[in-house]
Design a protein around this motif. Sequence first.
Motif, PDB file in Angstrom:
ATOM      1  N   LEU A  45       0.818  -1.221   0.000  1.00 21.20           N
ATOM      2  CA  LEU A  45       0.000   0.000   0.000  1.00 21.20           C
ATOM      3  C   LEU A  45       0.856   1.277   0.000  1.00 21.20           C
ATOM      4  CD1 LEU A  45      -2.890  -0.914   2.493  1.00 21.20           C
ATOM      5  CD2 LEU A  45      -2.774  -1.316   0.039  1.00 21.20           C
ATOM      6  N   GLU A  46       2.183   1.087  -0.017  1.00 20.13           N
ATOM      7  CA  GLU A  46       3.130   2.223  -0.030  1.00 20.13           C
ATOM      8  C   GLU A  46       2.831   3.202   1.107  1.00 20.13           C
ATOM      9  OE1 GLU A  46       2.717   3.714  -4.044  1.00 20.13           O
ATOM     10  OE2 GLU A  46       4.029   2.165  -4.858  1.00 20.13           O
ATOM     11  N   ILE A  47       2.759   2.639   2.323  1.00 17.26           N
ATOM     12  CA  ILE A  47       2.454   3.470   3.501  1.00 17.26           C
ATOM     13  C   ILE A  47       3.759   3.949   4.116  1.00 17.26           C
ATOM     14  CG2 ILE A  47       1.357   3.510   5.786  1.00 17.26           C
ATOM     15  CD1 ILE A  47      -0.438   1.188   4.766  1.00 17.26           C
ATOM     16  N   ASN A  48       3.861   5.268   4.343  1.00 16.49           N
ATOM     17  CA  ASN A  48       5.015   5.829   5.050  1.00 16.49           C
ATOM     18  C   ASN A  48       4.538   6.907   6.024  1.00 16.49           C
ATOM     19  OD1 ASN A  48       4.750   8.362   3.639  1.00 16.49           O
ATOM     20  ND2 ASN A  48       5.768   7.425   1.888  1.00 16.49           N
ATOM     21  N   PHE A  49       5.479   7.584   6.677  1.00 14.37           N
ATOM     22  CA  PHE A  49       5.118   8.526   7.750  1.00 14.37           C
ATOM     23  C   PHE A  49       4.306   9.724   7.255  1.00 14.37           C
ATOM     24  CE2 PHE A  49       9.040  10.186   6.068  1.00 14.37           C
ATOM     25  CZ  PHE A  49       8.912  11.565   6.157  1.00 14.37           C
ATOM     26  N   LYS A  50       4.304   9.952   5.942  1.00 15.66           N
ATOM     27  CA  LYS A  50       3.556  11.098   5.408  1.00 15.66           C
ATOM     28  C   LYS A  50       2.062  10.778   5.233  1.00 15.66           C
ATOM     29  CE  LYS A  50       7.524  12.754   2.760  1.00 15.66           C
ATOM     30  NZ  LYS A  50       8.170  12.606   1.455  1.00 15.66           N
ATOM     31  N   LYS A 100      -7.243  15.515   4.874  1.00 11.60           N
ATOM     32  CA  LYS A 100      -6.306  15.105   3.808  1.00 11.60           C
ATOM     33  C   LYS A 100      -5.884  13.629   3.935  1.00 11.60           C
ATOM     34  CE  LYS A 100      -4.494  19.682   2.688  1.00 11.60           C
ATOM     35  NZ  LYS A 100      -5.548  20.455   3.395  1.00 11.60           N
ATOM     36  N   ILE A 101      -6.906  12.777   4.020  1.00 14.28           N
ATOM     37  CA  ILE A 101      -6.663  11.324   4.110  1.00 14.28           C
ATOM     38  C   ILE A 101      -6.068  10.845   2.786  1.00 14.28           C
ATOM     39  CG2 ILE A 101      -7.778   9.056   4.413  1.00 14.28           C
ATOM     40  CD1 ILE A 101      -7.813  10.816   6.986  1.00 14.28           C
ATOM     41  N   THR A 102      -4.993  10.032   2.870  1.00 14.28           N
ATOM     42  CA  THR A 102      -4.313   9.566   1.647  1.00 14.28           C
ATOM     43  C   THR A 102      -4.645   8.116   1.307  1.00 14.28           C
ATOM     44  OG1 THR A 102      -2.396   8.766   2.898  1.00 14.28           O
ATOM     45  CG2 THR A 102      -2.307  11.052   2.086  1.00 14.28           C
ATOM     46  N   THR A 103      -4.988   7.323   2.334  1.00 13.03           N
ATOM     47  CA  THR A 103      -5.073   5.877   2.149  1.00 13.03           C
ATOM     48  C   THR A 103      -6.320   5.326   2.829  1.00 13.03           C
ATOM     49  OG1 THR A 103      -2.657   5.861   2.297  1.00 13.03           O
ATOM     50  CG2 THR A 103      -3.763   3.720   2.446  1.00 13.03           C
ATOM     51  N   ILE A 104      -7.129   4.599   2.068  1.00 13.90           N
ATOM     52  CA  ILE A 104      -8.256   3.895   2.696  1.00 13.90           C
ATOM     53  C   ILE A 104      -8.229   2.432   2.265  1.00 13.90           C
ATOM     54  CG2 ILE A 104      -9.751   5.935   2.989  1.00 13.90           C
ATOM     55  CD1 ILE A 104     -11.307   5.066   0.490  1.00 13.90           C
ATOM     56  N   SER A 105      -8.624   1.574   3.180  1.00 10.69           N
ATOM     57  CA  SER A 105      -8.621   0.145   2.909  1.00 10.69           C
ATOM     58  C   SER A 105      -9.863  -0.425   3.578  1.00 10.69           C
ATOM     59  CB  SER A 105      -7.342  -0.442   3.499  1.00 10.69           C
ATOM     60  OG  SER A 105      -7.273  -1.793   3.218  1.00 10.69           O
ATOM     61  N   TRP A 106     -10.960  -0.442   2.839  1.00 13.86           N
ATOM     62  CA  TRP A 106     -12.260  -0.746   3.418  1.00 13.86           C
ATOM     63  C   TRP A 106     -12.889  -1.978   2.771  1.00 13.86           C
ATOM     64  CZ3 TRP A 106     -14.327   4.985   2.921  1.00 13.86           C
ATOM     65  CH2 TRP A 106     -13.599   5.801   3.815  1.00 13.86           C
ATOM     66  N   ARG A 124     -13.990  16.373  -4.346  1.00 15.16           N
ATOM     67  CA  ARG A 124     -12.869  16.090  -5.250  1.00 15.16           C
ATOM     68  C   ARG A 124     -11.925  15.030  -4.692  1.00 15.16           C
ATOM     69  NH1 ARG A 124     -10.864  21.549  -8.069  1.00 15.16           N
ATOM     70  NH2 ARG A 124      -9.864  19.972  -9.359  1.00 15.16           N
ATOM     71  N   LEU A 125     -11.801  14.979  -3.369  1.00 13.41           N
ATOM     72  CA  LEU A 125     -10.964  13.977  -2.680  1.00 13.41           C
ATOM     73  C   LEU A 125      -9.546  13.914  -3.261  1.00 13.41           C
ATOM     74  CD1 LEU A 125     -13.600  11.049  -2.444  1.00 13.41           C
ATOM     75  CD2 LEU A 125     -13.277  12.940  -0.847  1.00 13.41           C
ATOM     76  N   ASN A 126      -8.962  15.080  -3.482  1.00 14.70           N
ATOM     77  CA  ASN A 126      -7.636  15.168  -4.102  1.00 14.70           C
ATOM     78  C   ASN A 126      -6.519  14.488  -3.322  1.00 14.70           C
ATOM     79  OD1 ASN A 126      -8.466  16.521  -6.376  1.00 14.70           O
ATOM     80  ND2 ASN A 126      -8.265  18.542  -5.437  1.00 14.70           N
ATOM     81  N   SER A 127      -6.703  14.366  -1.999  1.00 17.23           N
ATOM     82  CA  SER A 127      -5.618  13.793  -1.181  1.00 17.23           C
ATOM     83  C   SER A 127      -5.518  12.270  -1.330  1.00 17.23           C
ATOM     84  CB  SER A 127      -5.851  14.131   0.295  1.00 17.23           C
ATOM     85  OG  SER A 127      -7.091  13.579   0.728  1.00 17.23           O
ATOM     86  N   LEU A 128      -6.637  11.608  -1.717  1.00 18.15           N
ATOM     87  CA  LEU A 128      -6.660  10.139  -1.767  1.00 18.15           C
ATOM     88  C   LEU A 128      -5.726   9.605  -2.839  1.00 18.15           C
ATOM     89  CD1 LEU A 128     -10.256   8.657  -1.316  1.00 18.15           C
ATOM     90  CD2 LEU A 128      -8.272   8.387   0.161  1.00 18.15           C
ATOM     91  N   ARG A 129      -4.783   8.761  -2.404  1.00 21.04           N
ATOM     92  CA  ARG A 129      -3.803   8.197  -3.330  1.00 21.04           C
ATOM     93  C   ARG A 129      -3.951   6.683  -3.496  1.00 21.04           C
ATOM     94  NH1 ARG A 129      -3.700  11.520  -5.841  1.00 21.04           N
ATOM     95  NH2 ARG A 129      -2.421  13.365  -6.075  1.00 21.04           N
ATOM     96  N   THR A 130      -4.386   6.013  -2.427  1.00 17.40           N
ATOM     97  CA  THR A 130      -4.476   4.549  -2.456  1.00 17.40           C
ATOM     98  C   THR A 130      -5.817   4.094  -1.898  1.00 17.40           C
ATOM     99  OG1 THR A 130      -2.090   4.429  -2.085  1.00 17.40           O
ATOM    100  CG2 THR A 130      -3.340   2.405  -1.750  1.00 17.40           C
ATOM    101  N   ILE A 131      -6.510   3.275  -2.693  1.00 16.77           N
ATOM    102  CA  ILE A 131      -7.796   2.726  -2.254  1.00 16.77           C
ATOM    103  C   ILE A 131      -7.708   1.208  -2.396  1.00 16.77           C
ATOM    104  CG2 ILE A 131     -10.275   2.602  -2.801  1.00 16.77           C
ATOM    105  CD1 ILE A 131      -9.648   5.576  -3.955  1.00 16.77           C
TER     106      ILE A 131
END
Length: 261
Positions: A45-50, A100-106, A124-131
């Motif tokens: 999921l390419e999760i890091n501290f950011k 500014k949530i970047t990652t959701i896993s639902w 627009r959900l511009n912050s979302l990078r990974t679903i």
Amino acid sequence: QAKEKHIDTNLLYVLFTSGSTGIPKGVSIAHKSVIDYTLKICEILEINFKNSLLNQTPFYFSASARDIFSSVKVGATLHIIPNHIFAFPNEIFSYIEQEKITTISWIPSVLTHLCKGNALEKFRLNSLRTIAWVGEIMPTKTLNIWKNHLKKAKFINLYGPTEIAGTCTYHIINRPFKDDELLPIGKACKNTELLVFDENMNYISTKEIGKKGELYIRGTSLSLGYYNDKEKTNKAFIQNPLHDNYLDLLYKTGDIVAYNE
């Protein structure tokens, strides 16, 4: 137990799988399985501290381990929202934008519920990078609604039963899928092996395209068995039928699969 005395095969937690059979089973998970899973999922999921993650899964479901331990490992921010709020798409989408949530896993049923009506179109959900999603079959129609709305995001299909501490396969969506197409569960995660056998326990190789068999899983992520239930444990965790030289357990998933091209 003092932290210094802990070993990685010790029991970390017992989670009860759904009682679809009438009686819920307690799945015993070791420290080593969760550590292994956490390393894998941060990479997939390419999760890091950011990153900022938004948790939807109640903590009594195995999928919540993905949010909790990955955040702790890399120092990401984990937002925990009460589950009843997920009934209100506008509230959830506002929260994603605001924080500014970047990652959701639902689970797919939540993703499907949220794209009913036109709530998704208002944000627009511009912050979302990974679903990502896990735990159920994702309707391709739902995937396509999200994909058309979030052109830059990465979409990932995860698969894994509670008995293997999390995820054992993943597929990054890399092409268009028609609404009636089935999504692949993908390839094995690192440090995991998938084996397919027919009903007579004959091995089905990756070259046997389209031949159906049952999926068996091998690796560190395997559970320590069902808590206080030797009989069920012995049925689900079996010696690898390809050899009898040493103890080599496979988890019998009960799921029927086939290799595609």
